[in-house]
Design a protein around this motif. Sequence first.
Motif, PDB file in Angstrom:
ATOM      1  N   ARG A 151      -0.296  24.479   3.753  1.00 52.59           N
ATOM      2  CA  ARG A 151      -0.275  25.920   4.013  1.00 52.59           C
ATOM      3  C   ARG A 151      -0.992  26.274   5.312  1.00 52.59           C
ATOM      4  O   ARG A 151      -0.536  27.112   6.086  1.00 52.59           O
ATOM      5  N   LEU A 152      -2.147  25.632   5.551  1.00 53.21           N
ATOM      6  CA  LEU A 152      -2.913  25.928   6.766  1.00 53.21           C
ATOM      7  C   LEU A 152      -2.142  25.479   8.005  1.00 53.21           C
ATOM      8  O   LEU A 152      -2.107  26.189   9.018  1.00 53.21           O
ATOM      9  N   ALA A 153      -1.524  24.297   7.908  1.00 54.11           N
ATOM     10  CA  ALA A 153      -0.758  23.781   9.050  1.00 54.11           C
ATOM     11  C   ALA A 153       0.375  24.740   9.405  1.00 54.11           C
ATOM     12  O   ALA A 153       0.669  24.981  10.585  1.00 54.11           O
ATOM     13  N   ALA A 154       1.008  25.304   8.373  1.00 49.12           N
ATOM     14  CA  ALA A 154       2.133  26.224   8.617  1.00 49.12           C
ATOM     15  C   ALA A 154       1.655  27.563   9.165  1.00 49.12           C
ATOM     16  O   ALA A 154       2.382  28.223   9.914  1.00 49.12           O
ATOM     17  N   ALA A 155       0.435  27.964   8.799  1.00 43.37           N
ATOM     18  CA  ALA A 155      -0.020  29.319   9.141  1.00 43.37           C
ATOM     19  C   ALA A 155      -0.724  29.402  10.491  1.00 43.37           C
ATOM     20  O   ALA A 155      -0.739  30.465  11.099  1.00 43.37           O
ATOM     21  N   THR A 156      -1.302  28.299  10.957  1.00 37.23           N
ATOM     22  CA  THR A 156      -2.117  28.398  12.170  1.00 37.23           C
ATOM     23  C   THR A 156      -1.264  28.329  13.440  1.00 37.23           C
ATOM     24  O   THR A 156      -0.223  27.672  13.459  1.00 37.23           O
ATOM     25  N   ASP A 157      -1.741  29.005  14.470  1.00 33.81           N
ATOM     26  CA  ASP A 157      -1.063  28.848  15.766  1.00 33.81           C
ATOM     27  C   ASP A 157      -1.917  27.982  16.699  1.00 33.81           C
ATOM     28  O   ASP A 157      -1.652  27.907  17.892  1.00 33.81           O
ATOM     29  N   ASP A 158      -2.912  27.317  16.134  1.00 34.16           N
ATOM     30  CA  ASP A 158      -3.793  26.420  16.878  1.00 34.16           C
ATOM     31  C   ASP A 158      -3.214  25.003  16.716  1.00 34.16           C
ATOM     32  O   ASP A 158      -3.240  24.436  15.618  1.00 34.16           O
ATOM     33  N   SER A 159      -2.659  24.443  17.792  1.00 36.80           N
ATOM     34  CA  SER A 159      -1.923  23.179  17.642  1.00 36.80           C
ATOM     35  C   SER A 159      -2.839  22.004  17.270  1.00 36.80           C
ATOM     36  O   SER A 159      -2.434  21.104  16.540  1.00 36.80           O
ATOM     37  N   ARG A 160      -4.073  22.010  17.750  1.00 35.37           N
ATOM     38  CA  ARG A 160      -5.013  20.928  17.374  1.00 35.37           C
ATOM     39  C   ARG A 160      -5.293  20.964  15.878  1.00 35.37           C
ATOM     40  O   ARG A 160      -5.367  19.939  15.207  1.00 35.37           O
ATOM     41  N   LEU A 161      -5.464  22.179  15.363  1.00 31.24           N
ATOM     42  CA  LEU A 161      -5.756  22.346  13.938  1.00 31.24           C
ATOM     43  C   LEU A 161      -4.540  21.912  13.100  1.00 31.24           C
ATOM     44  O   LEU A 161      -4.680  21.222  12.086  1.00 31.24           O
ATOM     45  N   ARG A 162      -3.362  22.311  13.569  1.00 32.65           N
ATOM     46  CA  ARG A 162      -2.146  21.917  12.860  1.00 32.65           C
ATOM     47  C   ARG A 162      -2.019  20.396  12.828  1.00 32.65           C
ATOM     48  O   ARG A 162      -1.722  19.799  11.794  1.00 32.65           O
ATOM     49  N   ASP A 163      -2.298  19.742  13.947  1.00 30.34           N
ATOM     50  CA  ASP A 163      -2.235  18.276  13.999  1.00 30.34           C
ATOM     51  C   ASP A 163      -3.217  17.648  13.013  1.00 30.34           C
ATOM     52  O   ASP A 163      -2.905  16.663  12.342  1.00 30.34           O
ATOM     53  N   LEU A 164      -4.406  18.232  12.939  1.00 31.66           N
ATOM     54  CA  LEU A 164      -5.421  17.695  12.010  1.00 31.66           C
ATOM     55  C   LEU A 164      -4.877  17.708  10.583  1.00 31.66           C
ATOM     56  O   LEU A 164      -4.863  16.675   9.897  1.00 31.66           O
ATOM     57  N   TYR A 165      -4.408  18.859  10.129  1.00 33.91           N
ATOM     58  CA  TYR A 165      -3.931  18.956   8.743  1.00 33.91           C
ATOM     59  C   TYR A 165      -2.691  18.093   8.520  1.00 33.91           C
ATOM     60  O   TYR A 165      -2.559  17.442   7.483  1.00 33.91           O
TER      61      TYR A 165
END
Length: 206
Positions: A138-152
């Motif tokens: 859910r967090l990966a889908a919701a964030t617009d921060d690409s580093r954060l999305r990569d982490l999840y």
Amino acid sequence: MSTIPLAPTSDTWIAAALADLPTLLVDHAHCERKAAQTALRFMAQHADWDALVMPLSRLAREELVHFERVLRELDHRGLPFRSLAAANYAAGLMSALRPASPPRTGPGVVRSWQGDRTVDEMLCCALIEARSHERFVRLAAATDDSRLRDLYEDLLAAEARHGSLYLELAEEAAGGDVSERLAALAAHEAQVLARPEQPVRMHAGG
Ligand SMILES: [Fe+2]
Ligand SMILES: [Fe+2]
């Protein structure tokens, strides 16, 4: 094998979590550390359980790799790792554990881990891992921060695998199907998660 039924995380939690990234990331690091610690505790407690010892050793190592990954992410963002008051999610979850079965001796002897309490412990761990997976998705889908999305996105497959491993261990401890008990504990997990006035934590807030 049963699938792990979870109540979906609310959009409200996703928004609150992404609005307090420093706390979310520090708590996430602690979650990874605690997952390793729990696996090590089970290895000590159930040293005679062949199906558990090696897989949980691997799991513990993997959780520490995740821990270090989150530490690096904190460092990259200039955020300090620090102690954080627990939201007592795991304790709330474990409050539903059934008592240990009395040890049997003689013919038909059972191992200490073959009983209701161990079944419940393994199911609670399966739910914790599944919840991590659900929230990472859910967090990966919701964030617009690409580093954060990569982490999840990098971590979520492992958490799904860990959930399945704990579920298999629950089935072995039960000697059969655990889907009914899993559904009951999943309902309890949703209640624990949704307790009012929870701080921002990976495993708090419905
Ligand atoms: Fe992990
Ligand atoms: Fe995990």
